[in-house]
Design a protein around this motif. Structure first.
Motif, short mmCIF file in Angstrom:
data_model
loop_
_atom_site.label_atom_id
_atom_site.label_comp_id
_atom_site.label_asym_id
_atom_site.label_seq_id
_atom_site.Cartn_x
_atom_site.Cartn_y
_atom_site.Cartn_z
N VAL A 16 46.62 50.19 48.28
CA VAL A 16 46.18 49.22 49.27
C VAL A 16 47.38 48.60 49.97
O VAL A 16 48.37 48.23 49.32
CB VAL A 16 45.34 48.12 48.58
N VAL A 17 47.30 48.47 51.29
CA VAL A 17 48.37 47.81 52.03
C VAL A 17 48.30 46.30 51.82
O VAL A 17 49.27 45.67 51.39
CB VAL A 17 48.29 48.15 53.53
N HIS A 18 47.16 45.70 52.11
CA HIS A 18 47.02 44.24 51.96
C HIS A 18 45.62 43.93 51.45
O HIS A 18 44.63 44.22 52.11
CB HIS A 18 47.26 43.53 53.30
N ALA A 19 45.57 43.35 50.26
CA ALA A 19 44.30 43.01 49.64
C ALA A 19 44.12 41.51 49.58
O ALA A 19 45.09 40.73 49.51
CB ALA A 19 44.22 43.59 48.22
N LEU A 20 42.87 41.09 49.57
CA LEU A 20 42.48 39.69 49.36
C LEU A 20 41.59 39.63 48.14
O LEU A 20 40.57 40.32 48.07
CB LEU A 20 41.72 39.16 50.59
N GLU A 21 41.97 38.82 47.16
CA GLU A 21 41.12 38.57 46.01
C GLU A 21 40.59 37.14 46.12
O GLU A 21 41.37 36.18 46.20
CB GLU A 21 41.86 38.74 44.69
N VAL A 22 39.29 37.00 46.15
CA VAL A 22 38.64 35.69 46.26
C VAL A 22 38.16 35.28 44.88
O VAL A 22 37.24 35.88 44.32
CB VAL A 22 37.46 35.74 47.25
N GLY A 23 38.78 34.26 44.32
CA GLY A 23 38.42 33.80 42.99
C GLY A 23 39.14 34.59 41.92
O GLY A 23 38.73 35.70 41.56
N CYS A 24 40.25 34.06 41.41
CA CYS A 24 41.07 34.83 40.47
C CYS A 24 40.80 34.46 39.02
O CYS A 24 41.25 35.17 38.11
CB CYS A 24 42.55 34.63 40.77
N ALA A 25 40.07 33.37 38.76
CA ALA A 25 39.82 32.91 37.39
C ALA A 25 41.15 32.84 36.65
O ALA A 25 42.09 32.23 37.13
CB ALA A 25 38.80 33.80 36.70
N ALA A 26 41.27 33.50 35.49
CA ALA A 26 42.51 33.44 34.71
C ALA A 26 43.49 34.55 35.08
O ALA A 26 44.52 34.69 34.44
CB ALA A 26 42.18 33.50 33.23
N GLY A 27 43.16 35.35 36.09
CA GLY A 27 44.08 36.38 36.56
C GLY A 27 43.97 37.73 35.89
O GLY A 27 44.81 38.60 36.10
N ALA A 28 42.90 37.95 35.11
CA ALA A 28 42.77 39.23 34.39
C ALA A 28 42.68 40.40 35.36
O ALA A 28 43.36 41.42 35.19
CB ALA A 28 41.55 39.19 33.48
N PHE A 29 41.85 40.28 36.40
CA PHE A 29 41.74 41.38 37.35
C PHE A 29 42.92 41.39 38.31
O PHE A 29 43.37 42.47 38.73
CB PHE A 29 40.42 41.31 38.12
N THR A 30 43.45 40.23 38.66
CA THR A 30 44.64 40.16 39.51
C THR A 30 45.76 41.01 38.92
O THR A 30 46.46 41.74 39.62
CB THR A 30 45.12 38.71 39.65
#
Length: 204
Positions: free
Chosen positions: A40-54
């Motif tokens: 991915v060039v530029h992604a947006l994650e909305v709602g990171c919680a504790a960052g597990a998926f980040t």
């Protein structure tokens, strides 16, 4: 975005390491969907919680913007992913977040049911769709309507999916059970058509 009740709920959820209780397979499926167009060039994650998926997503992005309404969530996720320098952190309500940049990937999981009603959900969805690049991918995950309504929210996955399908094309849908016996969720991959004639509603 949040009433006092919802804010307290978010604070309580953040007290655990994986607040949304998505099992490892759900995260793997979200990552697979996120990489449907390759890296991915530029992604947006909305709602990171504790960052597990980040933490899972970051290595596959040239740039990653993370937005969360909770400063505690941003700080926990930042600490978890501090080995990467290409992440931009923004503490903001998704209803107020806007940028002229477009993202080739947007991930929004276990977030939209915290909005006060269907109209607010619809407005937030239109905002997200406007920031998604043509032929971009949007990965959505949420508990289903029934449990969300039991928790006192206006709606859950099925309702939000129908709203996304007004603007995007649904490519894939998975039903994932979480660790709690009271929860199950839907994961959906949407694509943004390059023109309106390409859009189709899969109507699952």
């Amino acid at each position: 975005m949040t009433s006092d009740k919802n804010y307290l709920l978010l604070e309580r959820e953040l007290a655990v390491d994986d607040p949304w209780r998505l099992d490892s397979n759900s995260y793997v499926q979200m990552l697979r969907m996120s990489r449907c167009n390759g890296d991915v060039v530029h992604a947006l994650e909305v709602g990171c919680a504790a960052g597990a998926f980040t933490e899972m997503l970051a290595p596959h992005c040239q740039r990653l913007t993370v937005v969360d309404v909770m400063p505690q969530a941003i700080e926990r996720a930042r600490q978890r992913t501090k080995r990467w320098s290409h992440i931009t952190w923004i503490t903001c309500d998704i209803q107020r977040f806007s940028t002229a940049e477009q993202f080739d990937l947007i991930v929004v999981a276990e977030v939209l049911y915290f909005l006060k009603g269907i109209a607010e959900m619809h407005a937030a969805i239109l905002n997200l769709v406007g920031m998604l690049a043509p032929n971009g991918a949007l990965v959505f995950g949420s508990a289903r309507d029934a449990p969300c309504r039991r928790w006192g929210h206006a709606a859950g996955a099925e309702t939000v999916i129908s709203l996304f399908n007004e603007s995007l094309s649904e490519s894939e849908r998975l039903h994932c059970h979480t660790e709690s016996v009271n929860e199950d969720c839907l994961l959906v991959l949407f694509r943004k058509p390059t023109n309106s004639s390409e859009q189709s509603n899969y109507g699952h």
